[in-house]
Scaffold this motif. Structure first.
Motif, PDB file in Angstrom:
ATOM      1  N   PRO A   1      14.105  -4.288  -4.216  1.00 16.98           N
ATOM      2  CA  PRO A   1      14.480  -5.450  -3.386  1.00 16.98           C
ATOM      3  C   PRO A   1      15.886  -5.309  -2.808  1.00 16.98           C
ATOM      4  CG  PRO A   1      13.580  -6.177  -5.494  1.00 16.98           C
ATOM      5  CD  PRO A   1      13.770  -4.692  -5.591  1.00 16.98           C
ATOM      6  N   MET A   2      16.771  -4.699  -3.583  1.00 15.07           N
ATOM      7  CA  MET A   2      18.145  -4.554  -3.108  1.00 15.07           C
ATOM      8  C   MET A   2      18.201  -3.625  -1.895  1.00 15.07           C
ATOM      9  SD  MET A   2      21.165  -2.576  -3.446  1.00 15.07           S
ATOM     10  CE  MET A   2      20.739  -1.413  -4.706  1.00 15.07           C
ATOM     11  N   ILE A   3      17.545  -2.471  -2.002  1.00 19.02           N
ATOM     12  CA  ILE A   3      17.526  -1.507  -0.893  1.00 19.02           C
ATOM     13  C   ILE A   3      16.933  -2.150   0.372  1.00 19.02           C
ATOM     14  CG2 ILE A   3      16.415   0.609  -0.035  1.00 19.02           C
ATOM     15  CD1 ILE A   3      18.416   1.510  -1.921  1.00 19.02           C
ATOM     16  N   ALA A   4      15.777  -2.797   0.190  1.00 18.89           N
ATOM     17  CA  ALA A   4      15.112  -3.392   1.345  1.00 18.89           C
ATOM     18  C   ALA A   4      15.952  -4.521   1.930  1.00 18.89           C
ATOM     19  CB  ALA A   4      13.737  -3.911   0.932  1.00 18.89           C
TER      20      ALA A   4
ATOM     21  N   THR B   1      11.159  10.901  -4.610  1.00 20.50           N
ATOM     22  CA  THR B   1      10.131  11.889  -4.930  1.00 20.50           C
ATOM     23  C   THR B   1      10.725  13.300  -4.904  1.00 20.50           C
ATOM     24  OG1 THR B   1       8.536  10.437  -3.878  1.00 20.50           O
ATOM     25  CG2 THR B   1       7.835  12.690  -4.278  1.00 20.50           C
ATOM     26  N   LEU B   2      11.496  13.553  -3.860  1.00 19.89           N
ATOM     27  CA  LEU B   2      12.198  14.828  -3.731  1.00 19.89           C
ATOM     28  C   LEU B   2      13.072  15.072  -4.955  1.00 19.89           C
ATOM     29  CD1 LEU B   2      12.018  16.402  -0.959  1.00 19.89           C
ATOM     30  CD2 LEU B   2      14.430  15.832  -0.694  1.00 19.89           C
ATOM     31  N   PHE B   3      13.773  14.053  -5.329  1.00 19.10           N
ATOM     32  CA  PHE B   3      14.722  14.063  -6.440  1.00 19.10           C
ATOM     33  C   PHE B   3      14.008  14.379  -7.753  1.00 19.10           C
ATOM     34  CE2 PHE B   3      17.470  11.707  -9.442  1.00 19.10           C
ATOM     35  CZ  PHE B   3      18.710  12.210  -9.080  1.00 19.10           C
ATOM     36  N   VAL B   4      12.895  13.654  -7.973  1.00 19.50           N
ATOM     37  CA  VAL B   4      12.119  13.857  -9.205  1.00 19.50           C
ATOM     38  C   VAL B   4      11.585  15.288  -9.258  1.00 19.50           C
ATOM     39  CG1 VAL B   4       9.992  13.188 -10.421  1.00 19.50           C
ATOM     40  CG2 VAL B   4      11.505  11.432  -9.495  1.00 19.50           C
ATOM     41  N   GLN B   5      11.132  15.789  -8.100  1.00 16.51           N
ATOM     42  CA  GLN B   5      10.627  17.162  -8.035  1.00 16.51           C
ATOM     43  C   GLN B   5      11.729  18.161  -8.351  1.00 16.51           C
ATOM     44  OE1 GLN B   5       8.849  17.240  -4.206  1.00 16.51           O
ATOM     45  NE2 GLN B   5       6.838  16.589  -4.934  1.00 16.51           N
TER      46      GLN B   5
ATOM     47  N   ILE C   1      10.051  -5.218   9.065  1.00 15.13           N
ATOM     48  CA  ILE C   1       9.869  -3.827   9.488  1.00 15.13           C
ATOM     49  C   ILE C   1      10.807  -2.909   8.719  1.00 15.13           C
ATOM     50  CG2 ILE C   1      10.236  -2.227  11.414  1.00 15.13           C
ATOM     51  CD1 ILE C   1       9.193  -4.369  13.268  1.00 15.13           C
ATOM     52  N   ASN C   2      12.018  -3.378   8.521  1.00 17.37           N
ATOM     53  CA  ASN C   2      12.984  -2.589   7.774  1.00 17.37           C
ATOM     54  C   ASN C   2      12.571  -2.386   6.335  1.00 17.37           C
ATOM     55  OD1 ASN C   2      15.244  -1.460   9.100  1.00 17.37           O
ATOM     56  ND2 ASN C   2      15.752  -3.516   9.768  1.00 17.37           N
ATOM     57  N   ASP C   3      11.885  -3.406   5.782  1.00 17.47           N
ATOM     58  CA  ASP C   3      11.345  -3.249   4.431  1.00 17.47           C
ATOM     59  C   ASP C   3      10.537  -1.966   4.348  1.00 17.47           C
ATOM     60  OD1 ASP C   3      12.398  -5.570   3.576  1.00 17.47           O
ATOM     61  OD2 ASP C   3      10.496  -6.548   3.093  1.00 17.47           O
ATOM     62  N   VAL C   4       9.641  -1.810   5.284  1.00 18.87           N
ATOM     63  CA  VAL C   4       8.751  -0.651   5.271  1.00 18.87           C
ATOM     64  C   VAL C   4       9.567   0.635   5.386  1.00 18.87           C
ATOM     65  CG1 VAL C   4       6.797   0.458   6.371  1.00 18.87           C
ATOM     66  CG2 VAL C   4       6.966  -2.024   6.390  1.00 18.87           C
ATOM     67  N   VAL C   5      10.401   0.692   6.417  1.00 21.05           N
ATOM     68  CA  VAL C   5      11.162   1.917   6.672  1.00 21.05           C
ATOM     69  C   VAL C   5      12.056   2.269   5.494  1.00 21.05           C
ATOM     70  CG1 VAL C   5      12.849   2.992   8.195  1.00 21.05           C
ATOM     71  CG2 VAL C   5      11.125   1.452   9.139  1.00 21.05           C
ATOM     72  N   SER C   6      12.786   1.282   4.991  1.00 18.58           N
ATOM     73  CA  SER C   6      13.767   1.579   3.949  1.00 18.58           C
ATOM     74  C   SER C   6      13.073   2.002   2.654  1.00 18.58           C
ATOM     75  CB  SER C   6      14.679   0.388   3.712  1.00 18.58           C
ATOM     76  OG  SER C   6      13.919  -0.739   3.338  1.00 18.58           O
ATOM     77  N   LEU C   7      11.941   1.369   2.356  1.00 13.94           N
ATOM     78  CA  LEU C   7      11.266   1.739   1.113  1.00 13.94           C
ATOM     79  C   LEU C   7      10.662   3.141   1.201  1.00 13.94           C
ATOM     80  CD1 LEU C   7       9.740  -1.668   0.032  1.00 13.94           C
ATOM     81  CD2 LEU C   7      11.795  -0.524  -0.805  1.00 13.94           C
ATOM     82  N   MET C   8      10.229   3.501   2.404  1.00 10.38           N
ATOM     83  CA  MET C   8       9.725   4.868   2.572  1.00 10.38           C
ATOM     84  C   MET C   8      10.829   5.882   2.312  1.00 10.38           C
ATOM     85  SD  MET C   8       6.613   4.553   3.049  1.00 10.38           S
ATOM     86  CE  MET C   8       6.839   3.081   2.059  1.00 10.38           C
TER      87      MET C   8
ATOM     88  N   ASN D   1       0.814  -1.215   0.000  1.00 10.42           N
ATOM     89  CA  ASN D   1       0.000   0.000   0.000  1.00 10.42           C
ATOM     90  C   ASN D   1       0.847   1.266   0.000  1.00 10.42           C
ATOM     91  OD1 ASN D   1      -2.806  -0.505  -0.086  1.00 10.42           O
ATOM     92  ND2 ASN D   1      -2.626  -1.528   1.893  1.00 10.42           N
ATOM     93  N   LEU D   2       1.910   1.225   0.785  1.00  5.60           N
ATOM     94  CA  LEU D   2       2.781   2.396   0.870  1.00  5.60           C
ATOM     95  C   LEU D   2       3.463   2.660  -0.466  1.00  5.60           C
ATOM     96  CD1 LEU D   2       4.321   1.863   4.411  1.00  5.60           C
ATOM     97  CD2 LEU D   2       2.738   3.659   3.702  1.00  5.60           C
ATOM     98  N   ILE D   3       3.924   1.575  -1.099  1.00  2.00           N
ATOM     99  CA  ILE D   3       4.576   1.764  -2.404  1.00  2.00           C
ATOM    100  C   ILE D   3       3.569   2.383  -3.380  1.00  2.00           C
ATOM    101  CG2 ILE D   3       5.754   0.605  -4.325  1.00  2.00           C
ATOM    102  CD1 ILE D   3       6.548  -1.575  -2.357  1.00  2.00           C
ATOM    103  N   ASN D   4       2.350   1.905  -3.267  1.00  4.16           N
ATOM    104  CA  ASN D   4       1.290   2.396  -4.142  1.00  4.16           C
ATOM    105  C   ASN D   4       1.102   3.916  -4.001  1.00  4.16           C
ATOM    106  OD1 ASN D   4      -0.409   1.725  -6.175  1.00  4.16           O
ATOM    107  ND2 ASN D   4      -2.128   1.120  -4.860  1.00  4.16           N
ATOM    108  N   LEU D   5       1.329   4.423  -2.791  1.00  2.00           N
ATOM    109  CA  LEU D   5       1.197   5.860  -2.542  1.00  2.00           C
ATOM    110  C   LEU D   5       2.188   6.669  -3.373  1.00  2.00           C
ATOM    111  CD1 LEU D   5       0.787   6.078   1.343  1.00  2.00           C
ATOM    112  CD2 LEU D   5      -0.976   6.330  -0.417  1.00  2.00           C
TER     113      LEU D   5
END
Lengths: 449, 449
Positions: free
Chosen positions: A318-321, A441-445, A427-434, A298-302
């Protein structure tokens, strides 16, 4: 250790039907080997084997078995007439463990067949939780009075030696059973025969309370290199002793428990168990992790707006997570080791956290430069910078999460091994992907502005 | 265990300068508590403390320390004149361990200060690898001849008791030093004084070869509930004994090693080590996993045509990969437990694999139905079917990978704990994502055709 050849030889001797020869060999066999042999032969032969064994040897065989085998195989094969004799020979701690596994009615029947004091001892032992000093202890120890002489003590020891679990420590008690001191057999042998026990006994005695957790009992043994430790109740009455062989089993059991926790429900099972049982242990973890996975989705979807603009971001996900989880697991294992050694104190918290942070910075720097070079060469320089910066931050955060979680759990008195691989990874999956998608997003902006 | 209050009290006694009072307390203090006190006080006080200790107590304090502390703190504080006396008191196994840690020149200087036979014993011990029976053993055992009587044996024991590591087993040797049998002190006490040793000695003696791995030595102890085991060379000469206190340390060490392997380089370190050292241990794992992560990225990139048509697929990627890894870790932990118990034989391979496959089917079914319901409700029914089918297959494959890898490693005689959490998780990332996107591609083609 008994070899297969020896087992086969022994079996052929059993088949040859030479009672005297077979009896002599069996009496010399250590209990572990006897058990190996017992499970090597078929049921008819097991019955025959039992008919050759002395009562005390049969009791040893019983003590060596798993509870399930004690209940199923042993009880059905032993002649009913001999049962109470055998139970009288079994040491009180093993008997209490067994009685705890069968129905209360059956246990009562067995208890009525024992002598009064022995039955009371076993009944006492049944009250203590299995994983405490009380659950480990046996009541077959040697106790003496402080006014007797060394040679009198040796004489008493001679009489008690056949039954006692250990004769290498003699516990000194007063009339009402308070523990006063200990004399080792070594000191007794060196001492002059006429010297009084209270002159040679060691009063700074190391004892454990009856409700002490078995892991703590094991620590006392390893710190003080003991062969046995006396167990006392809150009034300092001597209730029993724990011997080193039981403590070795505790060490193995606890290591396996940690391992099972750390792997999220795997590992901690009997040899072959029913799949249903295994699934029941593993499923709660998996469902928990599945739910976290769905939250991640869901978070990725955001971050759809970002990933639609820069879809290549997703292939490094997958690598980052994964890397964040791996770094966290390494820190986690380090902290858990500190905790299980009893070396993590409140004063150490900060120091350990600083140490792990330094390590994280170094690891983050190293891995980021590596990935920067790699992605810049094979994909694109700007993408390389983005991924490298993300990896740097997520590695540091992963390490800190891996360090903090067990500390927090310990503060709440939860076994930190349950924080374990899978949970922390997820848990780290969530944090790292965020972090990854947030930075992206910042970068793209930045680029599009 | 000594409390902080007791330590502070002891320190104030040291400050009060009452030699007799302090000496009496110190001599009663167990070595572990003495070490705690030693590291509780400052350097000046440490010097003072050492001046109050007897030679044998100083030796015990030395034996209790880590090698680093032995080298740094202890050696610089002990008066040079006392050093050789202290070294003579240190038990041969601890001394050999220490000499192995310092320079050869320094070791030689110390060896020349010992008595001839003791120096030879220690020199002998230095040859054995640290993690074998030879590396664990001590030469301070009691050996007797088989022709003497029980009472003569007890007399001999009395003389040797102060120096021997254990006096509870007496090893019977012939003139040339071959191990013939063992008598426990318990049997000796029960026996008639005039009976000959060869009539009561136990000949089916359990011994270990000098080059046996320490993990195997520990197994012998736990199986046979021993307090000490004799170590023999290839000609069955008695070379030394291993005592149970050293074996408990082995059990703890091995459990920590497994844990460290399982977490990919974390955990297996001293209390506080230099960050550089920690990074060196952890980095190889992380780089390996980083490379696998990059391969994964490339593979995902290959499925661009599919993911462009159905971008929502990507948001479930971490969940699919994570779940596969978690299921694999659970199976892995189960198999490793079998292996470390020595219960995994070739005959069991098939049985265990069947058991894990059944578990995998059940887990797969359960989790798939769960996810089917969830995704169908919150996203889309067809997507739900796709993800559920993928999850089912990847969970089964993850479980089988987790079961097979340690088996394969064991066949190649590699410690299966190194197959470990991170590695297996990362490999499973690749496999599971291939299945996921492979099936999705098939699915997309079916829909569009």
């Amino acid at each position: 250790m008994i070899s297969l050849t020896e087992l086969a030889e022994l079996r052929s001797k059993l088949e040859m039907n030479d009672p005297d020869a077979i009896r002599e060999i069996l009496e010399e066999l250590p209990p572990y080997d006897l058990r190996q042999f017992f499970f090597f032969i078929d049921e008819e032969q097991q019955k025959e084997l039992l008919s050759y064994l002395s009562i005390s040897k049969t009791a040893h065989l019983f003590e060596e078995m798993e509870h399930l085998d004690q209940k199923k195989q042993f009880m059905s094969l032993v002649p009913a007439a001999l049962k109470s004799e055998i139970f009288r020979e079994i040491s009180s701690d093993d008997l209490a463990d067994f009685l705890g596994e069968i129905s209360q009615k059956e246990a009562e029947t067995i208890l009525t067949k024992l002598d009064q004091p022995e039955a009371e001892n076993v009944r006492d032992l049944l009250h203590y939780p299995e994983d405490t000093a009380g659950g480990l202890m046996t009541t077959e120890y040697v106790h003496i009075m402080s006014e007797i002489t060394a040679s009198e003590a040796i004489d008493q020891l001679r009489r008690k030696a056949p039954d006692a679990e250990t004769i290498y420590y003699l516990y000194v008690v007063d009339d009402s059973g308070h523990l006063l001191g200990v004399v080792s057999l070594r000191e007794l042998l060196i001492a002059k025969p006429e010297v009084k026990i209270h002159d040679i006994m060691y009063e700074r005695i190391i004892s454990v309370p009856v409700d002490l957790d078995q892991e703590e009992v094991a620590k006392v043994f390893t710190r003080y290199d003991l062969l046995a430790v006396p167990v006392v109740d809150h009034n300092h009455y001597l209730r029993g002793i724990v011997t080193v062989d039981d403590v070795m089993d505790v060490l193995i059991e606890e290591a396996q428990e940690d391992f099972a926790n750390f792997s999220g429900g795997g590992g901690d099972q009997g040899l072959f168990i029913s799949p249903i049982q295994a699934v029941r242990k593993r499923i709660p973890w998996l469902i928990l992790l599945l739910l976290i996975g769905l939250i991640t989705a869901n978070l990725i979807n955001l971050f759809k707006p970002t990933t639609q603009k820069l879809p290549i971001l997703l292939i490094f996900m997958p690598m980052i997570a994964g890397m964040t989880g791996n770094a966290a697991t390494q820190s986690l294992a380090t902290v858990i080791r500190f905790i299980s050694n009893g070396e993590l104190t409140k004063e150490n918290y900060g120091k350990l956290l600083r140490q792990e942070s330094t390590i994280a910075m170094l690891i983050g720097l190293f891995c980021s430069l590596f990935i920067l070079g790699f992605i810049s060469l094979s994909y694109d320089g700007r993408l390389g910078i983005l991924v490298a910066v993300c990896l740097f931050f997520t590695l540091i955060i992963g390490t800190i999460v891996g360090t903090m979680i067990p500390m927090v759990l310990q503060a709440f008195k939860i076994d930190p091994t349950v924080a374990s691989g899978p949970l922390i990874t997820t848990i780290n999956d969530v944090v790292s992907l965020m972090i990854y998608f947030g930075l992206a997003t910042l970068f793209v902006q930045l680029i599009s502005s």
